[in-house]
Design a protein around this motif. Structure first.
Motif, short mmCIF file in Angstrom:
data_model
loop_
_atom_site.label_atom_id
_atom_site.label_comp_id
_atom_site.label_asym_id
_atom_site.label_seq_id
_atom_site.Cartn_x
_atom_site.Cartn_y
_atom_site.Cartn_z
N ARG A 172 32.60 6.61 72.13
CA ARG A 172 33.17 7.29 71.93
C ARG A 172 34.26 6.21 70.91
O ARG A 172 34.77 6.48 70.30
CB ARG A 172 34.42 7.80 72.52
CG ARG A 172 33.91 8.18 73.78
CD ARG A 172 34.42 9.25 74.77
NE ARG A 172 33.51 10.30 75.76
CZ ARG A 172 34.19 10.96 75.26
NH1 ARG A 172 33.47 11.85 74.49
NH2 ARG A 172 32.88 11.85 76.45
N GLU A 173 34.29 5.16 71.63
CA GLU A 173 35.23 3.85 70.86
C GLU A 173 34.77 3.74 69.75
O GLU A 173 35.47 3.25 68.78
CB GLU A 173 35.08 2.55 71.30
CG GLU A 173 36.22 2.35 72.61
CD GLU A 173 37.53 3.00 72.55
OE1 GLU A 173 37.51 3.41 73.42
OE2 GLU A 173 38.10 1.94 71.56
N ARG A 180 32.44 5.72 67.14
CA ARG A 180 33.30 6.80 66.88
C ARG A 180 34.81 6.56 66.51
O ARG A 180 34.79 6.96 65.39
CB ARG A 180 33.16 7.89 67.99
CG ARG A 180 31.13 8.54 67.32
CD ARG A 180 31.68 9.60 68.58
NE ARG A 180 32.31 10.51 68.84
CZ ARG A 180 32.90 11.91 69.13
NH1 ARG A 180 32.07 12.90 68.46
NH2 ARG A 180 33.65 12.08 70.49
N HIS A 181 35.74 6.47 67.40
CA HIS A 181 37.11 6.18 66.90
C HIS A 181 36.91 5.21 65.90
O HIS A 181 38.33 5.80 64.90
CB HIS A 181 37.72 6.85 67.82
CG HIS A 181 39.00 6.38 68.47
ND1 HIS A 181 39.84 7.65 68.32
CD2 HIS A 181 40.04 5.30 67.68
CE1 HIS A 181 41.12 6.71 67.98
NE2 HIS A 181 41.08 5.74 67.93
N GLU A 235 36.13 6.60 61.64
CA GLU A 235 36.97 7.45 61.68
C GLU A 235 38.09 7.08 60.81
O GLU A 235 37.93 7.01 59.35
CB GLU A 235 37.35 9.13 62.98
CG GLU A 235 36.74 9.61 63.28
CD GLU A 235 35.93 10.65 62.03
OE1 GLU A 235 36.55 10.88 61.17
OE2 GLU A 235 35.17 11.62 62.63
N LYS A 236 38.80 6.17 61.94
CA LYS A 236 39.99 5.04 61.32
C LYS A 236 39.26 4.61 60.07
O LYS A 236 40.26 4.12 59.59
CB LYS A 236 40.58 4.19 62.84
CG LYS A 236 41.20 5.43 63.33
CD LYS A 236 42.60 6.00 63.46
CE LYS A 236 43.16 6.48 63.91
NZ LYS A 236 43.89 7.53 63.51
N HIS A 253 25.25 9.46 62.39
CA HIS A 253 26.39 10.93 63.08
C HIS A 253 27.68 10.44 62.07
O HIS A 253 27.93 9.65 61.16
CB HIS A 253 27.38 9.96 63.86
CG HIS A 253 28.02 10.24 64.75
ND1 HIS A 253 29.52 10.77 63.85
CD2 HIS A 253 28.30 10.77 66.29
CE1 HIS A 253 30.11 11.60 65.01
NE2 HIS A 253 29.77 11.88 66.09
N MET A 261 30.37 11.16 59.97
CA MET A 261 31.55 11.73 60.09
C MET A 261 33.35 12.47 59.36
O MET A 261 32.33 13.42 58.51
CB MET A 261 32.45 10.66 59.92
CG MET A 261 31.68 8.45 60.32
SD MET A 261 31.80 8.64 62.42
CE MET A 261 33.23 8.76 62.73
#
Lengths: 155, 189
Positions: free
Chosen positions: B119-120, B122-123, B126-127, B178, B180
């Motif tokens: 999750r980290e 992925r975050h 995205e950023k 994955h 984005m």
């Protein structure tokens, strides 16, 4: 918002991620973070629509519950900066729309299942942002008298 | 800009263990080395260098460059319990692809730390406006493969007998991607 399971008002404290140990008759969601989302998710997860003998009424009911759950998740996400969760929520809505309201058949079930999985992931993202462990329906299976709990696996 | 202002971040594992996530700093060499030594051989197969040698880890710690390699450590007190590293190219044709490596200490597996680390990453991806995250996992690491898939990674390829471990045994390599959220916006042709 009242708990979709027991109808009572539980305080949803972001600092509390673990469920209260269930006593006889006590709602297991009492005190957990994002109570309405987690209880709403599990109500669908353990719902009749996934059984072999599910009727079209069960399916339509689950569709409406899913629709409501996704709207509630969207509201919770509004104040959060989690782009990955927003993307998953979009996919959840997309899957639900593809499922088609009230339609029967394996395709419809499959897309509703996908929508629920995306919803679960977004709830996990919301919990993660608060530093809490992900939601596991298996923790609440006893409440639903679920004969067989699907796998629970973490890494 | 690298979004490290969210750290340190405290998370609770399934057994109520508190873990702090934060980027690696130069002073982490010793605890990272201890962490790497306790990992099973198969988890260390992807390293280009012998991470059991302390000087290798010390060199990494001295040469930290978050723009190219962003290692997020999961700390229990002074001990490293897990790491999630995002590798990026700043230029060239793969500049919008982030390569992900996640390692979890054997004593905290199946408590949700691996999933939290995904999750980290992925975050962060995205950023950082990445288009894809890419993870390469040896097929035997099934818990990792399943966790990545549950978090939205899709198997892109499985290469049979493709990589060797440090003893020379061949393994299948699973490549997972994955997409984005920015990917759709970038499709201009």
């Amino acid at each position: 918002m009242s708990c979709p399971i027991c109808g009572r008002e539980h305080s949803s404290s972001p600092g509390r991620g673990r469920r209260t140990p269930a006593k006889e008759g006590t709602c297991p969601y009492k005190g957990v973070a994002y109570v309405e989302l987690r209880a709403g998710h599990d109500q669908i997860y353990f719902g009749r629509w996934r059984r072999m003998d599910a009727s079209s009424i069960d399916l339509r009911k689950a569709y409406r519950q899913l629709e409501r759950l996704l709207r509630e998740i969207a509201a919770a996400l509004e104040t959060e900066d989690i782009p990955a969760a927003r993307m998953d929520l979009e996919k959840a809505f997309e899957a639900l729309n593809t499922a088609g309201s009230g339609e029967e058949g394996p395709e419809s079930l499959r897309y509703m299942d996908h929508a629920l999985s995306y919803a679960h992931r977004v709830i996990g993202d919301l919990l993660h942002e608060k530093g809490l462990p992900p939601h596991s329906p298996a923790d609440f299976a006893g409440w639903y008298d679920a004969g067989e709990v699907p796998f629970r696996e973490d890494w | 800009m690298i979004p490290i202002d969210r750290y340190p971040k405290e998370i609770t594992l399934r057994d109520n263990t508190l873990v702090t996530l934060r980027p690696m700093i130069a002073g982490d060499a010793e605890s990272l080395w201890s962490f790497l030594r306790q990992l099973p051989e198969i988890d260390k197969a992807h390293f280009h260098e012998d991470v059991d040698r302390r000087e290798v880890v010390e060199r990494w710690a001295k040469a930290l460059d978050y723009d190219a390699v962003l290692p997020i450590l999961a700390m229990r007190g002074d001990c490293v319990s897990g790491s999630a590293t995002l590798y990026r190219n700043r230029t060239g044709w793969k500049q919008r692809i982030g390569i992900v490596r996640i390692l979890i200490a054997p004593d905290v597996r199946h408590l949700g730390l691996g999933t939290a680390m995904i999750r980290e990453i992925r975050h962060l991806g995205e950023k950082l406006a990445l288009n894809y995250l890419l993870a390469e996992v040896i097929e035997e690491q099934q818990a990792a493969v399943r966790a990545l898939e549950r978090m939205g990674f899709e198997k892109a390829a499985v290469y049979r007998n493709f990589v060797n471990d440090r003893k020379g045994h061949l393994h299948n390599l699973v490549v997972l991607l994955h997409p984005m959220s920015g990917l759709e916006k970038d499709r201009f042709f």
